[in-house]
Design an enzyme around this catalytic site. Structure first.
Site, PDB file in Angstrom:
ATOM      1  NE  ARG A 170     -19.639  -2.136  19.321  1.00  0.00           N
ATOM      2  CZ  ARG A 170     -19.087  -3.022  18.478  1.00  0.00           C
ATOM      3  NH1 ARG A 170     -19.661  -4.202  18.284  1.00  0.00           N
ATOM      4  NH2 ARG A 170     -17.960  -2.774  17.877  1.00  0.00           N
ATOM      5  CB  SER A 219     -17.995   3.954  20.553  1.00  0.00           C
ATOM      6  OG  SER A 219     -16.729   3.673  20.027  1.00  0.00           O
ATOM      7  CD  GLU A 289     -21.126   1.434  20.790  1.00  0.00           C
ATOM      8  OE1 GLU A 289     -21.026   1.846  19.623  1.00  0.00           O
ATOM      9  OE2 GLU A 289     -20.240   0.763  21.355  1.00  0.00           O
TER      10      GLU A 289
HETATM   11  C1  LIG Z   1     -11.845   3.448  26.542  1.00  0.00           C
HETATM   12  C2  LIG Z   1     -12.985   2.582  26.109  1.00  0.00           C
HETATM   13  C3  LIG Z   1     -12.911   1.877  24.898  1.00  0.00           C
HETATM   14  C4  LIG Z   1     -13.982   1.079  24.466  1.00  0.00           C
HETATM   15  N1  LIG Z   1     -13.870   0.383  23.291  1.00  0.00           N
HETATM   16  C5  LIG Z   1     -14.857  -0.441  22.898  1.00  0.00           C
HETATM   17  C6  LIG Z   1     -14.740  -1.220  21.691  1.00  0.00           C
HETATM   18  O1  LIG Z   1     -13.760  -1.146  20.983  1.00  0.00           O
HETATM   19  N2  LIG Z   1     -15.760  -2.036  21.371  1.00  0.00           N
HETATM   20  C7  LIG Z   1     -16.862  -2.172  22.128  1.00  0.00           C
HETATM   21  O2  LIG Z   1     -17.749  -2.962  21.786  1.00  0.00           O
HETATM   22  N3  LIG Z   1     -17.010  -1.437  23.267  1.00  0.00           N
HETATM   23  C8  LIG Z   1     -16.043  -0.598  23.662  1.00  0.00           C
HETATM   24  N4  LIG Z   1     -16.185   0.141  24.813  1.00  0.00           N
HETATM   25  C9  LIG Z   1     -17.435   0.051  25.566  1.00  0.00           C
HETATM   26  C10 LIG Z   1     -17.440  -1.023  26.650  1.00  0.00           C
HETATM   27  O3  LIG Z   1     -16.130  -1.372  27.005  1.00  0.00           O
HETATM   28  C11 LIG Z   1     -18.213  -2.262  26.199  1.00  0.00           C
HETATM   29  O4  LIG Z   1     -19.545  -1.950  25.852  1.00  0.00           O
HETATM   30  C12 LIG Z   1     -18.255  -3.352  27.284  1.00  0.00           C
HETATM   31  O5  LIG Z   1     -18.881  -4.492  26.736  1.00  0.00           O
HETATM   32  C13 LIG Z   1     -18.988  -2.919  28.534  1.00  0.00           C
HETATM   33  O6  LIG Z   1     -18.734  -3.872  29.533  1.00  0.00           O
HETATM   34  P1  LIG Z   1     -19.042  -3.599  31.070  1.00  0.00           P
HETATM   35  O7  LIG Z   1     -18.917  -4.922  31.733  1.00  0.00           O
HETATM   36  O8  LIG Z   1     -18.205  -2.489  31.606  1.00  0.00           O
HETATM   37  O9  LIG Z   1     -20.562  -3.173  31.019  1.00  0.00           O
HETATM   38  P2  LIG Z   1     -21.266  -1.885  31.668  1.00  0.00           P
HETATM   39  O10 LIG Z   1     -20.741  -0.661  30.986  1.00  0.00           O
HETATM   40  O11 LIG Z   1     -21.205  -1.955  33.135  1.00  0.00           O
HETATM   41  O12 LIG Z   1     -22.765  -2.145  31.187  1.00  0.00           O
HETATM   42  C14 LIG Z   1     -23.108  -2.086  29.811  1.00  0.00           C
HETATM   43  C15 LIG Z   1     -24.437  -2.844  29.610  1.00  0.00           C
HETATM   44  O13 LIG Z   1     -24.218  -4.205  29.871  1.00  0.00           O
HETATM   45  C16 LIG Z   1     -25.079  -4.663  30.916  1.00  0.00           C
HETATM   46  N5  LIG Z   1     -24.366  -5.648  31.729  1.00  0.00           N
HETATM   47  C17 LIG Z   1     -23.166  -5.523  32.366  1.00  0.00           C
HETATM   48  N6  LIG Z   1     -22.858  -6.669  32.999  1.00  0.00           N
HETATM   49  C18 LIG Z   1     -23.877  -7.528  32.779  1.00  0.00           C
HETATM   50  C19 LIG Z   1     -24.167  -8.868  33.198  1.00  0.00           C
HETATM   51  N7  LIG Z   1     -23.332  -9.569  33.982  1.00  0.00           N
HETATM   52  N8  LIG Z   1     -25.321  -9.425  32.773  1.00  0.00           N
HETATM   53  C20 LIG Z   1     -26.199  -8.734  31.991  1.00  0.00           C
HETATM   54  N9  LIG Z   1     -25.996  -7.495  31.564  1.00  0.00           N
HETATM   55  C21 LIG Z   1     -24.836  -6.891  31.946  1.00  0.00           C
HETATM   56  C22 LIG Z   1     -25.442  -3.420  31.711  1.00  0.00           C
HETATM   57  O14 LIG Z   1     -26.674  -3.574  32.407  1.00  0.00           O
HETATM   58  C23 LIG Z   1     -25.543  -2.401  30.576  1.00  0.00           C
HETATM   59  O15 LIG Z   1     -26.769  -2.520  29.896  1.00  0.00           O
HETATM   60  C24 LIG Z   1     -15.136   0.958  25.263  1.00  0.00           C
HETATM   61  C25 LIG Z   1     -15.204   1.653  26.479  1.00  0.00           C
HETATM   62  C26 LIG Z   1     -14.150   2.470  26.905  1.00  0.00           C
HETATM   63  C27 LIG Z   1     -14.261   3.184  28.203  1.00  0.00           C
END
Ligand SMILES: Cc1cc2nc3c(=O)[nH]c(=O)nc-3n(C[C@H](O)[C@H](O)[C@H](O)COP(=O)(O)OP(=O)(O)OC[C@H]3O[C@@H](n4cnc5c(N)ncnc54)[C@H](O)[C@@H]3O)c2cc1C
Length: 296
Positions: A170, A219, A289
């Site tokens: 992660r 998580s 995380e």
């Molecule tokens: C119900 C639920 C279940 C989940 N299950 C999992 C799972 O099984 N496995 C898992 O790994 N995660 C899981 N997650 C967490 C999440 O979905 C992941 O971490 C996902 O990768 C976040 O993506 P996001 O685009 O929403 O990023 P955000 O939450 O918006 O941002 C997360 C990080 O990524 C950075 N970021 C976002 N977009 C960019 C970009 N374009 N360029 C550079 N940096 C960027 C942000 O600055 C921040 O540091 C879950 C979340 C929820 C709500």
């Protein structure tokens, strides 16, 4: 700061509330929210923007607590121009940084590309997956990423190979303020029906074990070596623990939930209380995380 920001062709909003844009539905406003029209707009803006102004990317906010005092500087959110997914050959996908996991995995299925099914179940965008090394059900971004295109804080566009991201659990070494605008993923040949079946299996398993329809951030804590975070939280007696409007999920103890009225301070304080109780119970220090950003 208004006068110091460059002109853009996309949308630049001052004091933009972030709560509606993140899964927890809590937290303050961004000083500025920038939704670039296209890559050139993003590059020009960052090149001209005072290097002292902090820049942060936001995907679907599915792994983020935005603190109640809001986020300083500019939050960049990628829209339609960055949301396309296409195949480059029979095992390779090119995805915009703003594309959703659902679009990536369903395009892979339609093209007979296996190995990407796990992205079906992780809410988020390609940029978030690449930064967080998103993973589930035995798959991780580090296993499928070939390389990604990144706009640095300086506005320069560079391509970073998988090895340059120094992936661990992660975590990536993506530079501060860098925005992932595209990524190339390699899977393997597969049958669309079998790929769909695997996606269905993953979705059903998730539905049974996680509070997917809640205001949550996924998580909360990383699994420490040799342990599962949810078990440590459960063993420390934190299942269902409430602080203000925040609660440890009854369904999955590594998820925190906004029951409706939580501030981000409630959610973060509950997470810290869980860490304290787990440390007292098992001696293990849980590491966040979820990304916690902004001013308290
Ligand atoms: C119900 C639920 C279940 C989940 N299950 C999992 C799972 O099984 N496995 C898992 O790994 N995660 C899981 N997650 C967490 C999440 O979905 C992941 O971490 C996902 O990768 C976040 O993506 P996001 O685009 O929403 O990023 P955000 O939450 O918006 O941002 C997360 C990080 O990524 C950075 N970021 C976002 N977009 C960019 C970009 N374009 N360029 C550079 N940096 C960027 C942000 O600055 C921040 O540091 C879950 C979340 C929820 C709500």
């Amino acid at each position: 700061m208004a006068d110091t920001l460059p002109k853009v062709s996309g949308k630049l909003t001052r004091q933009a509330p972030l709560a509606p844009l993140v899964w927890f539905k809590s937290g303050g406003a961004a000083d500025w929210l920038f939704e670039p029209k296209n890559l050139a707009d993003l590059q020009a803006f960052l090149a001209e923007c005072d290097p002292a102004v902090p820049v942060m990317a936001l995907g679907l906010g599915s792994n983020m607590i935005v603190r109640d005092g809001g986020v300083a500087g500019v939050v960049v959110r990628l829209g339609k121009a960055f949301a396309a997914v296409r195949t480059l050959d029979n095992v390779t996908l090119e995805c915009g940084g703003g594309a959703s996991g659902i679009l990536v995995s369903s395009t892979a299925r339609d093209s007979g590309i296996a190995g990407v099914e796990f992205l079906r179940s992780i809410p988020g965008t390609v940029g978030g997956f690449v930064r967080m090394n998103g993973g589930a059900y035995g798959g991780e971004v580090k296993d499928i990423l070939i390389d990604c295109d990144v706009v640095l804080r300086s506005g320069e566009l560079v391509t970073l190979g998988n090895a340059e991201l120094h992936y661990s659990y992660r975590h990536s070494a993506l530079p501060e303020g860098a925005i992932v605008v595209a990524a190339r993923f390699r899977g393997r040949s597969g049958e669309p029906a079998a790929i769909q079946a695997e996606m269905d299996r993953i979705s059903a398993s998730r539905e049974a074990s996680q509070p997917l329809r809640s205001k949550t951030g996924g998580s909360t804590f990383k699994n420490p070596d040799g342990y599962r975070a949810w078990e440590l939280v459960d063993r420390a007696g934190c299942r269902g623990l409430v602080l203000g409007g925040a609660q440890v999920s009854e369904k999955h103890t590594n998820f925190l939930i906004n029951t409706g009225t939580a501030s981000s301070a409630d959610i973060e304080a509950l997470g810290d209380e869980v860490r304290r109780r787990v440390k007292a119970d098992s001696g293990v220090e849980l590491e966040w995380e979820i990304q916690r950003v902004g001013r308290s």
